[in-house]
Scaffold this active site. Structure first.
Site, PDB file in Angstrom:
ATOM      1  N   HIS A  94      64.049  69.251  18.626  1.00 56.42           N
ATOM      2  CA  HIS A  94      63.511  68.362  19.728  1.00 56.42           C
ATOM      3  C   HIS A  94      63.445  66.961  18.872  1.00 56.42           C
ATOM      4  CE1 HIS A  94      62.339  71.862  22.503  1.00 56.42           C
ATOM      5  NE2 HIS A  94      62.345  72.482  21.294  1.00 56.42           N
ATOM      6  N   GLU A 140      59.076  71.685  19.918  1.00 56.60           N
ATOM      7  CA  GLU A 140      58.490  70.528  19.686  1.00 56.60           C
ATOM      8  C   GLU A 140      57.189  70.337  19.589  1.00 56.60           C
ATOM      9  OE1 GLU A 140      58.754  67.351  19.314  1.00 56.60           O
ATOM     10  OE2 GLU A 140      59.965  66.613  20.949  1.00 56.60           O
ATOM     11  N   ARG A 190      65.341  74.133  26.900  1.00 55.33           N
ATOM     12  CA  ARG A 190      66.321  72.831  26.751  1.00 55.33           C
ATOM     13  C   ARG A 190      66.995  72.905  25.264  1.00 55.33           C
ATOM     14  NH1 ARG A 190      60.554  71.446  26.501  1.00 55.33           N
ATOM     15  NH2 ARG A 190      60.009  70.031  24.835  1.00 55.33           N
ATOM     16  N   ARG A 243      69.011  67.001  18.525  1.00 58.52           N
ATOM     17  CA  ARG A 243      68.204  67.129  19.598  1.00 58.52           C
ATOM     18  C   ARG A 243      68.898  67.558  20.790  1.00 58.52           C
ATOM     19  NH1 ARG A 243      65.459  61.993  22.846  1.00 58.52           N
ATOM     20  NH2 ARG A 243      63.771  63.247  23.895  1.00 58.52           N
ATOM     21  N   HIS A 244      67.931  68.330  21.837  1.00 61.84           N
ATOM     22  CA  HIS A 244      68.671  68.982  23.106  1.00 61.84           C
ATOM     23  C   HIS A 244      69.184  67.751  23.972  1.00 61.84           C
ATOM     24  CE1 HIS A 244      65.005  67.401  25.124  1.00 61.84           C
ATOM     25  NE2 HIS A 244      64.239  67.605  24.119  1.00 61.84           N
TER      26      HIS A 244
END
Length: 209
Positions: A149, A82, A58, A8-9
């Protein structure tokens, strides 16, 4: 045995304010950039053979921290974006609950939200397809790191593993810049080796949106 790291970012200002991002292209904040650097220093020890990322900044900038250490180039895949949250995007979760109470209640209970919000089934299918494609970039026994995401990661992994929604809901949301380690071999297929792993463990978990 091959390995897939689903990452995940890092943190964004919208994460910090519990604002729904979805596919809005929100950049990392200073905390998120440092999280990416800290995580990359751990992930490089896994000797990745390839790096794949969502094209939203991101996730792409999170992947860049690892690319800088490894010298690897990043492959971008829009299927790793996402979940699309429609008219929720840009709202805080408090505002979502006030403006769309029925949809919010369904979301809280892990049900399909309806309206403009992308279905969990569609999300899981597109992300799992991207994960399969990413895994093929490494040689047999290699490691691929995928920067994506929160909701996308969880739903894509669940689809990949063939888990029903009820089982998937037992997984806690991934923290920013934490990851899931999946392994694959011919006899056992895909398995979860580690979940919610990262460089820091004492931060609150923003909603995976």
């Amino acid at each position: 045995m091959s390995r897939l790291i689903v990452w995940r970012h890092g943190n964004t200002d919208w994460n910090a304010s519990h604002r729904v991002q979805g596919q809005t292209d929100v950049p990392l904040n200073a905390v998120g950039r440092q999280q990416a650097v800290d995580a990359a220093e751990l992930l490089i020890k896994m000797r990745p053979d390839a790096i794949v990322a969502s094209d939203l900044h991101r996730a792409a900038d999170t992947a860049s921290a690892l690319a800088a250490l490894t010298g690897l180039s990043i492959s971008f895949d829009k299927r790793l974006r996402e979940r699309y949250f429609g008219n929720w995007q840009g709202l805080t979760m408090t505002e979502v609950a006030e403006l769309h109470p029925d949809q919010y209640d369904r979301w809280k209970h892990g049900q399909e939200v309806g309206g403009e919000v992308e279905s969990l089934a569609d999300l899981g299918k597109r992300v799992s397809e991207a994960l399969h494609a990413a895994a093929e970039l490494a040689p047999p026994g290699g490691t691929v790191v995928v920067a994506t995401h929160g909701a996308a990661a969880r739903q894509g992994i669940g689809h990949l593993l063939g888990w029903p929604l009820e089982q998937l809901r037992t997984l806690r949301a991934l923290q920013n810049c934490h990851w899931v380690e999946l392994t694959h071999d011919r006899e056992r297929g895909w398995q979860v080796a580690a979940y919610n792993v990262g460089a820091f463990t004492d931060r609150p978990v923003p909603p995976p949106v």
